[in-house]
Every structure is written in C-alpha cells, then in structure tokens.
Design a protein around this motif. Structure first.
Motif, PDB file in Angstrom:
ATOM      1  N   LEU A 117      87.348  16.680  90.725  1.00 52.05           N
ATOM      2  CA  LEU A 117      88.455  15.723  90.772  1.00 52.05           C
ATOM      3  C   LEU A 117      88.025  14.357  90.240  1.00 52.05           C
ATOM      4  O   LEU A 117      88.755  13.712  89.483  1.00 52.05           O
ATOM      5  CB  LEU A 117      88.976  15.562  92.203  1.00 52.05           C
ATOM      6  CG  LEU A 117      89.883  16.654  92.733  1.00 52.05           C
ATOM      7  CD1 LEU A 117      90.154  16.447  94.217  1.00 52.05           C
ATOM      8  CD2 LEU A 117      91.191  16.678  91.961  1.00 52.05           C
ATOM      9  N   SER A 120      87.912  14.269  86.532  1.00 51.78           N
ATOM     10  CA  SER A 120      89.145  14.610  85.822  1.00 51.78           C
ATOM     11  C   SER A 120      89.619  13.442  84.966  1.00 51.78           C
ATOM     12  O   SER A 120      89.289  12.278  85.209  1.00 51.78           O
ATOM     13  CB  SER A 120      90.235  15.019  86.807  1.00 51.78           C
ATOM     14  OG  SER A 120      90.704  13.886  87.519  1.00 51.78           O
ATOM     15  N   ASP A 121      90.412  13.755  83.929  1.00 50.24           N
ATOM     16  CA  ASP A 121      90.915  12.724  83.019  1.00 50.24           C
ATOM     17  C   ASP A 121      91.773  11.691  83.743  1.00 50.24           C
ATOM     18  O   ASP A 121      91.704  10.507  83.442  1.00 50.24           O
ATOM     19  CB  ASP A 121      91.724  13.378  81.893  1.00 50.24           C
ATOM     20  CG  ASP A 121      90.851  14.190  80.950  1.00 50.24           C
ATOM     21  OD1 ASP A 121      89.639  13.900  80.878  1.00 50.24           O
ATOM     22  OD2 ASP A 121      91.377  15.111  80.295  1.00 50.24           O
ATOM     23  N   LYS A 122      92.575  12.128  84.689  1.00 48.63           N
ATOM     24  CA  LYS A 122      93.460  11.214  85.418  1.00 48.63           C
ATOM     25  C   LYS A 122      92.651  10.170  86.185  1.00 48.63           C
ATOM     26  O   LYS A 122      92.946   8.972  86.113  1.00 48.63           O
ATOM     27  CB  LYS A 122      94.349  12.014  86.394  1.00 48.63           C
ATOM     28  CG  LYS A 122      95.225  11.174  87.278  1.00 48.63           C
ATOM     29  CD  LYS A 122      96.349  10.531  86.514  1.00 48.63           C
ATOM     30  CE  LYS A 122      97.281   9.817  87.487  1.00 48.63           C
ATOM     31  NZ  LYS A 122      97.801   8.595  86.949  1.00 48.63           N
ATOM     32  N   VAL A 123      91.624  10.588  86.895  1.00 44.28           N
ATOM     33  CA  VAL A 123      90.798   9.652  87.655  1.00 44.28           C
ATOM     34  C   VAL A 123      90.020   8.760  86.697  1.00 44.28           C
ATOM     35  O   VAL A 123      89.917   7.546  86.899  1.00 44.28           O
ATOM     36  CB  VAL A 123      89.854  10.400  88.618  1.00 44.28           C
ATOM     37  CG1 VAL A 123      88.875   9.451  89.278  1.00 44.28           C
ATOM     38  CG2 VAL A 123      90.665  11.129  89.684  1.00 44.28           C
ATOM     39  N   ARG A 124      89.496   9.336  85.634  1.00 41.50           N
ATOM     40  CA  ARG A 124      88.751   8.555  84.640  1.00 41.50           C
ATOM     41  C   ARG A 124      89.649   7.470  84.038  1.00 41.50           C
ATOM     42  O   ARG A 124      89.245   6.325  83.868  1.00 41.50           O
ATOM     43  CB  ARG A 124      88.217   9.478  83.559  1.00 41.50           C
ATOM     44  CG  ARG A 124      87.263   8.773  82.622  1.00 41.50           C
ATOM     45  CD  ARG A 124      86.584   9.732  81.700  1.00 41.50           C
ATOM     46  NE  ARG A 124      86.077  10.837  82.524  1.00 41.50           N
ATOM     47  CZ  ARG A 124      85.671  11.989  82.048  1.00 41.50           C
ATOM     48  NH1 ARG A 124      85.695  12.214  80.765  1.00 41.50           N
ATOM     49  NH2 ARG A 124      85.234  12.939  82.826  1.00 41.50           N
ATOM     50  N   GLN A 125      90.899   7.838  83.750  1.00 39.99           N
ATOM     51  CA  GLN A 125      91.864   6.889  83.200  1.00 39.99           C
ATOM     52  C   GLN A 125      92.113   5.751  84.195  1.00 39.99           C
ATOM     53  O   GLN A 125      92.142   4.590  83.822  1.00 39.99           O
ATOM     54  CB  GLN A 125      93.167   7.624  82.890  1.00 39.99           C
ATOM     55  CG  GLN A 125      94.250   6.770  82.296  1.00 39.99           C
ATOM     56  CD  GLN A 125      95.518   7.577  82.062  1.00 39.99           C
ATOM     57  OE1 GLN A 125      95.653   8.702  82.547  1.00 39.99           O
ATOM     58  NE2 GLN A 125      96.445   6.997  81.321  1.00 39.99           N
ATOM     59  N   ASP A 126      92.268   6.101  85.469  1.00 40.60           N
ATOM     60  CA  ASP A 126      92.484   5.082  86.500  1.00 40.60           C
ATOM     61  C   ASP A 126      91.280   4.160  86.622  1.00 40.60           C
ATOM     62  O   ASP A 126      91.428   2.948  86.763  1.00 40.60           O
ATOM     63  CB  ASP A 126      92.770   5.725  87.850  1.00 40.60           C
ATOM     64  CG  ASP A 126      94.143   6.382  87.903  1.00 40.60           C
ATOM     65  OD1 ASP A 126      94.969   6.117  87.013  1.00 40.60           O
ATOM     66  OD2 ASP A 126      94.378   7.160  88.857  1.00 40.60           O
ATOM     67  N   GLU A 136      97.800  -2.887  89.490  1.00 38.82           N
ATOM     68  CA  GLU A 136      99.209  -2.514  89.663  1.00 38.82           C
ATOM     69  C   GLU A 136      99.795  -3.173  90.879  1.00 38.82           C
ATOM     70  O   GLU A 136      99.191  -3.502  91.809  1.00 38.82           O
ATOM     71  CB  GLU A 136      99.327  -1.004  89.796  1.00 38.82           C
ATOM     72  CG  GLU A 136      98.971  -0.325  88.495  1.00 38.82           C
ATOM     73  CD  GLU A 136      99.202   1.167  88.587  1.00 38.82           C
ATOM     74  OE1 GLU A 136     100.109   1.607  89.302  1.00 38.82           O
ATOM     75  OE2 GLU A 136      98.467   1.900  87.937  1.00 38.82           O
TER      76      GLU A 136
END
Length: 136
Positions: A117, A120-126, A136
């Motif tokens: 997890l 993952s790309d999503k966490v890396r992006q965040d 945000e």
C-alpha cells in the motif's frame, strides 16, 4: 485493566512464560519430535506465544518456512496438542503446564500488505504532493 479502566498490555510474567513456551516449542520443532505427514519436511517458526492472564492457555502463532501449507501445518499441530503440552511441561518449570492452541501467524502477510500500500501510485502521488507544499 488499570485503575483508570484503560486496557493494559500483557504482564511481565505473561511475557516471560510466553517466551519460555516459545523457546521450548521452537526447539521441539527443530528436533522434529512431532510426527505427522503434514509436518514432514516443514520448517516451522514460532514468532510469538501469547499467554492468557491466568497462564493456563498458550496461543501459539506459527509460520511454516515460505508460508506454504500453513493451515495444514496448524491443523496437524492442533491434532497433537496433548503430546506437545506433555513435551513442553518439563521445560518450563511451572506448577501446571498450559494448554496450547496453534494459529497461523499473519503478521508477515499484513506487513507485506501495508508495504505494498505504501508503495502504491496513489500513496506515492500523495506523498509527492506534500513535498511540494500542497496542502488540501
């Protein structure tokens, strides 16, 4: 529970007895003292033993090398619980030997899942967004 009704962790005695049981079981498995077809050729590790507060039950978490046939190995060990208890009893120097119950240790699997997890790309992006000062 402590005085302010917050749950506390295991006592020092529970941890000490659990560690004694863990060492006794690990040595027993290394010597191959439990004979069962499901255990033939299996290298079993004992990462953790959790004792109940009354020290009458040892919940033993095991993992076969490579994680192969884990459920089958646990079932075989549970079939031989009385024999195993009898072998462990003289090694732990207690008035009563605890009953043992075996479970598959899933902490390695859970750690791998969390690691995947985090990569993952999503966490890396965040994470990359946070480094740029984006809030945000």
């Amino acid at each position: 529970m402590s005085r302010d009704n917050k749950p506390t962790g295991p006592s020092q005695r529970m941890l000490r007895v659990g560690e004694l049981v863990r060492h006794a079981l690990a040595a027993m498995f290394a010597r191959g003292e439990v004979e069962d077809d499901a255990l033939r050729g299996a290298v079993v590790t004992v990462p953790e033993v959790r004792m109940t507060p009354d020290l009458k039950l040892a919940n033993v978490y095991i993992m076969p090398l490579g994680g192969e046939r884990a459920e089958e190995v646990v079932a075989a060990l549970n079939r031989h619980r009385k024999f195993i208890r009898g072998q462990v009893a003289p090694q732990i120097s207690m008035k009563y030997a605890p009953d043992v119950r075996f479970y598959v240790d899933d902490t390695f699997e859970e750690a791998s899942r969390i690691d995947a997890l985090l990569r993952s790309d999503k966490v890396r992006q965040d994470l990359e967004g946070d480094e740029d000062g984006d809030v945000e």
